[in-house]
Design a protein around this motif. Structure first.
Motif, PDB file in Angstrom:
ATOM      1  N   GLU A  96      -9.104  63.423 -36.205  1.00  0.00           N
ATOM      2  CA  GLU A  96     -10.405  63.987 -36.555  1.00  0.00           C
ATOM      3  C   GLU A  96     -10.909  63.416 -37.881  1.00  0.00           C
ATOM      4  O   GLU A  96     -12.094  63.264 -38.098  1.00  0.00           O
ATOM      5  CB  GLU A  96     -10.286  65.518 -36.707  1.00  0.00           C
ATOM      6  CG  GLU A  96      -9.774  66.224 -35.471  1.00  0.00           C
ATOM      7  CD  GLU A  96     -10.874  66.498 -34.468  1.00  0.00           C
ATOM      8  OE1 GLU A  96     -11.970  65.948 -34.640  1.00  0.00           O
ATOM      9  OE2 GLU A  96     -10.621  67.241 -33.505  1.00  0.00           O
ATOM     10  N   SER A  97      -9.938  63.116 -38.781  1.00  0.00           N
ATOM     11  CA  SER A  97     -10.303  62.845 -40.176  1.00  0.00           C
ATOM     12  C   SER A  97     -10.735  61.421 -40.458  1.00  0.00           C
ATOM     13  O   SER A  97     -11.125  61.100 -41.561  1.00  0.00           O
ATOM     14  CB  SER A  97      -9.122  63.195 -41.087  1.00  0.00           C
ATOM     15  OG  SER A  97      -7.989  62.454 -40.685  1.00  0.00           O
ATOM     16  N   CYS A  98     -10.648  60.529 -39.478  1.00  0.00           N
ATOM     17  CA  CYS A  98     -11.097  59.164 -39.721  1.00  0.00           C
ATOM     18  C   CYS A  98     -11.526  58.527 -38.410  1.00  0.00           C
ATOM     19  O   CYS A  98     -11.146  58.969 -37.337  1.00  0.00           O
ATOM     20  CB  CYS A  98     -10.029  58.327 -40.399  1.00  0.00           C
ATOM     21  SG  CYS A  98      -8.421  58.429 -39.626  1.00  0.00           S
ATOM     22  N   THR A  99     -12.328  57.500 -38.523  1.00  0.00           N
ATOM     23  CA  THR A  99     -12.933  56.898 -37.341  1.00  0.00           C
ATOM     24  C   THR A  99     -12.236  55.600 -36.985  1.00  0.00           C
ATOM     25  O   THR A  99     -12.107  54.713 -37.817  1.00  0.00           O
ATOM     26  CB  THR A  99     -14.424  56.606 -37.610  1.00  0.00           C
ATOM     27  OG1 THR A  99     -15.022  57.803 -38.069  1.00  0.00           O
ATOM     28  CG2 THR A  99     -15.117  56.143 -36.348  1.00  0.00           C
ATOM     29  N   GLY A 100     -11.820  55.499 -35.740  1.00  0.00           N
ATOM     30  CA  GLY A 100     -11.264  54.240 -35.248  1.00  0.00           C
ATOM     31  C   GLY A 100      -9.922  53.870 -35.835  1.00  0.00           C
ATOM     32  O   GLY A 100      -9.479  52.744 -35.748  1.00  0.00           O
ATOM     33  N   MET A 101      -9.232  54.821 -36.471  1.00  0.00           N
ATOM     34  CA  MET A 101      -7.949  54.541 -37.109  1.00  0.00           C
ATOM     35  C   MET A 101      -6.853  55.384 -36.468  1.00  0.00           C
ATOM     36  O   MET A 101      -7.101  56.503 -36.052  1.00  0.00           O
ATOM     37  CB  MET A 101      -8.008  54.888 -38.594  1.00  0.00           C
ATOM     38  CG  MET A 101      -9.080  54.169 -39.361  1.00  0.00           C
ATOM     39  SD  MET A 101      -8.461  52.736 -40.197  1.00  0.00           S
ATOM     40  CE  MET A 101      -7.046  53.350 -41.039  1.00  0.00           C
ATOM     41  N   THR A 102      -5.655  54.839 -36.398  1.00  0.00           N
ATOM     42  CA  THR A 102      -4.531  55.600 -35.851  1.00  0.00           C
ATOM     43  C   THR A 102      -3.323  55.530 -36.782  1.00  0.00           C
ATOM     44  O   THR A 102      -2.190  55.627 -36.356  1.00  0.00           O
ATOM     45  CB  THR A 102      -4.129  55.056 -34.464  1.00  0.00           C
ATOM     46  OG1 THR A 102      -3.881  53.661 -34.576  1.00  0.00           O
ATOM     47  CG2 THR A 102      -5.203  55.312 -33.439  1.00  0.00           C
ATOM     48  N   LEU A 103      -3.571  55.325 -38.071  1.00  0.00           N
ATOM     49  CA  LEU A 103      -2.475  55.275 -39.040  1.00  0.00           C
ATOM     50  C   LEU A 103      -2.377  56.622 -39.749  1.00  0.00           C
ATOM     51  O   LEU A 103      -3.339  57.093 -40.351  1.00  0.00           O
ATOM     52  CB  LEU A 103      -2.729  54.168 -40.071  1.00  0.00           C
ATOM     53  CG  LEU A 103      -2.458  52.756 -39.571  1.00  0.00           C
ATOM     54  CD1 LEU A 103      -3.022  51.742 -40.539  1.00  0.00           C
ATOM     55  CD2 LEU A 103      -0.972  52.527 -39.393  1.00  0.00           C
ATOM     56  N   TYR A 104      -1.198  57.235 -39.669  1.00  0.00           N
ATOM     57  CA  TYR A 104      -0.995  58.547 -40.261  1.00  0.00           C
ATOM     58  C   TYR A 104      -0.252  58.438 -41.585  1.00  0.00           C
ATOM     59  O   TYR A 104       0.493  57.500 -41.827  1.00  0.00           O
ATOM     60  CB  TYR A 104      -0.211  59.439 -39.294  1.00  0.00           C
ATOM     61  CG  TYR A 104      -0.940  59.659 -37.993  1.00  0.00           C
ATOM     62  CD1 TYR A 104      -2.115  60.409 -37.951  1.00  0.00           C
ATOM     63  CD2 TYR A 104      -0.471  59.087 -36.810  1.00  0.00           C
ATOM     64  CE1 TYR A 104      -2.797  60.591 -36.767  1.00  0.00           C
ATOM     65  CE2 TYR A 104      -1.146  59.276 -35.618  1.00  0.00           C
ATOM     66  CZ  TYR A 104      -2.312  60.030 -35.598  1.00  0.00           C
ATOM     67  OH  TYR A 104      -2.991  60.197 -34.426  1.00  0.00           O
ATOM     68  N   ARG A 105      -0.455  59.442 -42.419  1.00  0.00           N
ATOM     69  CA  ARG A 105       0.146  59.428 -43.753  1.00  0.00           C
ATOM     70  C   ARG A 105       1.671  59.345 -43.695  1.00  0.00           C
ATOM     71  O   ARG A 105       2.289  58.746 -44.563  1.00  0.00           O
ATOM     72  CB  ARG A 105      -0.290  60.667 -44.528  1.00  0.00           C
ATOM     73  CG  ARG A 105      -1.771  60.677 -44.836  1.00  0.00           C
ATOM     74  CD  ARG A 105      -2.174  61.817 -45.738  1.00  0.00           C
ATOM     75  NE  ARG A 105      -3.623  61.876 -45.849  1.00  0.00           N
ATOM     76  CZ  ARG A 105      -4.347  61.105 -46.657  1.00  0.00           C
ATOM     77  NH1 ARG A 105      -3.740  60.223 -47.411  1.00  0.00           N
ATOM     78  NH2 ARG A 105      -5.663  61.206 -46.689  1.00  0.00           N
ATOM     79  N   LYS A 106       2.272  59.956 -42.693  1.00  0.00           N
ATOM     80  CA  LYS A 106       3.730  59.932 -42.619  1.00  0.00           C
ATOM     81  C   LYS A 106       4.262  58.556 -42.213  1.00  0.00           C
ATOM     82  O   LYS A 106       5.445  58.272 -42.375  1.00  0.00           O
ATOM     83  CB  LYS A 106       4.220  60.992 -41.632  1.00  0.00           C
ATOM     84  CG  LYS A 106       3.812  60.755 -40.191  1.00  0.00           C
ATOM     85  CD  LYS A 106       4.349  61.850 -39.289  1.00  0.00           C
ATOM     86  CE  LYS A 106       3.936  61.599 -37.836  1.00  0.00           C
ATOM     87  NZ  LYS A 106       4.423  62.653 -36.939  1.00  0.00           N
ATOM     88  N   GLU A 107       3.390  57.674 -41.688  1.00  0.00           N
ATOM     89  CA  GLU A 107       3.821  56.346 -41.241  1.00  0.00           C
ATOM     90  C   GLU A 107       3.778  55.312 -42.351  1.00  0.00           C
ATOM     91  O   GLU A 107       4.411  54.274 -42.253  1.00  0.00           O
ATOM     92  CB  GLU A 107       2.945  55.863 -40.084  1.00  0.00           C
ATOM     93  CG  GLU A 107       3.127  56.635 -38.798  1.00  0.00           C
ATOM     94  CD  GLU A 107       2.240  56.111 -37.692  1.00  0.00           C
ATOM     95  OE1 GLU A 107       1.334  55.304 -37.981  1.00  0.00           O
ATOM     96  OE2 GLU A 107       2.451  56.495 -36.534  1.00  0.00           O
ATOM     97  N   ILE A 108       2.998  55.593 -43.385  1.00  0.00           N
ATOM     98  CA  ILE A 108       2.818  54.588 -44.439  1.00  0.00           C
ATOM     99  C   ILE A 108       2.896  55.251 -45.810  1.00  0.00           C
ATOM    100  O   ILE A 108       2.321  56.313 -46.036  1.00  0.00           O
ATOM    101  CB  ILE A 108       1.484  53.829 -44.249  1.00  0.00           C
ATOM    102  CG1 ILE A 108       1.337  52.727 -45.293  1.00  0.00           C
ATOM    103  CG2 ILE A 108       0.293  54.733 -44.266  1.00  0.00           C
ATOM    104  CD1 ILE A 108       0.211  51.767 -44.981  1.00  0.00           C
TER     105      ILE A 108
END
Length: 678
Positions: free
Chosen positions: A604-616
């Motif tokens: 919901e919080s960003c457009t066209g992105m699938t990178l989550y805070r826990k991944e990076i």
């Protein structure tokens, strides 16, 4: 209807250019063509067919009569460019080898060379034969095999025998042997030529332009079966590549850190996968990543435990230097004296070029530094000059201090290989000595003198640790074993162990049992103990546990961003802006909804992105270890990617940085999978 093709040009930009093709001209993907570009004419490669027809296009002027590049090279180049964030046009330069120029088209003629069958015929011992058989059983498809053997165990003979078997069974098969240093290339070439036909070529930056052009043409036309080269040989337009060998696979020299930034060792594995061919990684001290993949079952493992010809492993003695003010300890001096008297050879290893590492004024304490970099200048006595090893700035050593004007107040501190040479000559007069380092212009000539036994004592930096085979060398002295541990490098322990193990392995490779004397300020170090007890695998176990606990490679991936600029405040601000921008675009894993049509969770919080805070994880920005280099301030950001298989970060990184709207005076270098952290 006019055909349109997209052409890759050798320019430092990340795009293809569309050209029209005359109706009566046969053009295929992979062809080399001459095209107009502005006021110039350039040679390019037809990369793909295009449907663009919205504007009037220039026509291809000429098709060059050369073999087309194979489709898999196009796939490989695109993968390398995307993974390492390299402008694709820069790879065109490497594919063309720097030899395809419009004004030299008439010289692009290759004399057909008669194919000869290579006759490599080594007598393998039983252990080598087992290794050979295992590797040969995987020659028909993609596989990664670690050829893991003690120093002097005959790994080269095994992989050359595999090469011979391949040439014997597959018509026109080509083998690429990658080496980390140019100096090793000529040695291996001479070694192979003593056993085989001359159907092999070298590829590295030391070739003349004419030799380079002829070698490139012979490779492109499939006339050469064995190609021995440095990093860039990976991108050559082979006709029938069937095997890749990476010798000394642990060596950090495989990482190119200027211009096109990539790791040739890692990219070689990708090329093998794309080509569906086997790759052999050869080393006595494999990378920790390689060990991890062996344990995970991803790579095959072939081991040689014994030295070739019955030679024994050297005896390793450790000398505690904490209360010793000499560069050469009494134990090492006695060893040198006895070895020289027996007409055998000594190698003294110190990974420091020059004479003294620092020049200090005794009156005011001023240290002479580089005017372009935040580093001390190193004194080179042979040149009688102070040099910067980063930007090549040079200054003549003055008789008085430039800070306080004190006369004859400058003192030299620290030891380099030139000073070590001087010390050795004082201790043992009339001995024949030679220095081997990257400063030398004629390393091959010095190595020949060593092989002819015209040198008693060889003194060198890390270049002497790499693959050299000196029959009369029976004593190795390591002057400062702790030197490479004195930095904040993630791989400091691993690199130190590999370097010391490789240096020690130069001793006693033939009939005489060798000895290694290791001088250290930290004899209780786990690295020194593992080296002395010859427990390599236990060192790797400890190091892997340490990396797992720290969540560092090989359990995660890293991408470094180096932000540079002439204004320190502006550079720091740009680094902060980049971190802020990346952080703001990362998705909150708790803010998402299920999309039944796509069968995925949508953030919901960003457009066209699938990178989550826990991944990076974002580390920095912080000033670089050398925070002022070549007149530019430097800040570093490190991205730790916990999902190793995800390449999403590379896809998004350019956009992230672009969104920062950085000043044109700021440059950002992206280093994927960094090897150094200075």
């Amino acid at each position: 209807m006019t055909r349109i093709v997209d052409v890759l040009l050798p320019l430092p930009i990340d795009q293809l250019f569309s050209y029209a093709v005359e109706e009566n001209t046969e053009i295929s993907i992979g062809d080399y063509v001459v095209v107009p570009f502005g006021k110039k004419r350039l040679i390019g490669i037809v990369w793909k067919c295009s449907n663009k027809s919205d504007r009037k296009l220039k026509f291809i002027e000429q098709k060059i009569n050369l073999s087309s590049i194979r489709p898999k090279l196009i796939t490989f180049a695109e993968w390398v460019a995307q993974y390492n964030l390299i402008p694709i046009g820069m790879l065109a330069k490497v594919i063309m080898g720097g030899v395809l120029k419009v004004n030299l088209i008439d010289k692009l003629v290759c004399v057909e060379k008669k194919q000869e069958t290579s006759e490599i015929n080594y007598q393998l011992n039983p252990e080598q034969q087992v290794a050979f058989d295992k590797i040969v059983s995987n020659l028909n498809e993609y596989s990664v095999t670690l050829l893991d053997g003690e120093t002097g165990s005959g790994k080269t003979e095994v992989y050359l025998s595999v090469t011979a078997k391949l040439v014997e069974t597959v018509n026109n098969a080509q083998t690429l042997i990658l080496l980390p240093e140019i100096v090793l290339t000529s040695q291996l070439v001479n070694r192979i030529r003593g056993q085989t036909s001359r159907n092999l070529v070298e590829w590295h930056s030391g070739l003349t332009q004419k030799t380079r052009r002829n070698n490139w043409l012979n490779i492109a036309n499939g006339n050469m079966q064995i190609i021995i080269g440095a990093r860039s040989a990976l991108f050559l337009p082979y006709r029938n590549l069937k095997l890749i060998i990476v010798d000394e696979e642990h060596d950090s020299s495989f990482k190119q850190e200027q211009g096109i930034i990539y790791n040739a060792r890692d990219m070689a594995i990708i090329l093998a996968k794309i080509e569906n061919i086997p790759i052999i990684l050869s080393s006595a001290t494999p990378l920790l990543e390689t060990v991890y993949h062996i344990k995970s079952g991803n790579y095959n493992h072939v081991k040689l435990n014994k030295r070739f010809g019955g030679a024994e492993l050297p005896l390793i003695k450790v000398v505690d230097m904490r209360n010793n003010k000499q560069w050469i300890s009494n134990e090492l001096f006695k060893g040198i004296k006895q070895t020289v008297e027996k007409k055998q050879q000594v190698m003294l290893f110190l990974n420091r070029r020059g004479y003294a590492q620092l020049v200090v004024c005794k009156k005011c304490g001023y240290k002479i530094t580089c005017s372009n970099c935040a580093v001390w200048l190193v004194y080179h006595k042979k040149k009688n000059a102070l040099l910067c090893h980063h930007c090549s700035y040079q200054l003549k050593l003055s008789e008085k201090c430039s800070n306080c004007q004190g006369e004859q107040s400058l003192s030299l501190y620290g030891v380099g290989i030139e000073r070590l040479l001087e010390e050795a000559v004082k201790l043992i007069p009339n001995t024949k000595t030679a220095i081997i380092s990257s400063d030398q212009k004629s390393v091959d000539r010095i190595i020949d003198l060593v092989l002819k036994e015209e040198v008693n004592i060889i003194i060198g930096t890390q270049i002497i640790a790499k693959g050299h085979n000196f029959p009369k060398l029976t004593l190795v002295g390591v002057i400062n074993a702790d030197l490479s541990l004195k930095n904040a490098d993630l791989r400091a322990a691993e690199k130190t162990y590999q370097l010391l193990h490789q240096v020690a392995g130069r001793s006693g490779r033939f009939n005489e049992k060798g000895m290694v004397i290791v001088q250290t300020d930290n004899p209780e170090s786990s690295i020194i103990k593992a080296l002395q007890r010859q427990r390599r695998d236990s060192f790797y176990e400890i190091e892997l546990e340490s990396r797992l606990e720290a969540k560092m490679p090989p359990f995660t991936r890293l991408i470094a961003l180096i932000i540079c600029g002439k204004n320190q405040v502006a550079t720091q601000k740009a680094a902060n802006e980049i971190v802020k921008n990346i952080s703001s675009l990362l998705c909150d894993p708790n803010s998402r909804h299920w999309d039944p049509e796509q069968n995925v969770w949508i953030p919901e919080s960003c457009t066209g992105m699938t990178l989550y805070r826990k991944e990076i994880e974002i580390l920095g920005p912080s000033p670089a270890a050398i925070n002022f280099l070549n007149n530019k301030y430097r800040y570093r950001v490190l991205l730790k990617i916990h999902n190793k298989r995800s390449l999403s970060v590379q896809k998004e990184l350019k956009c992230w940085i672009k969104n920062c709207n950085l000043n044109s005076n700021i440059t950002v270098t992206i280093d994927v999978d960094p090897v150094s952290f200075f």
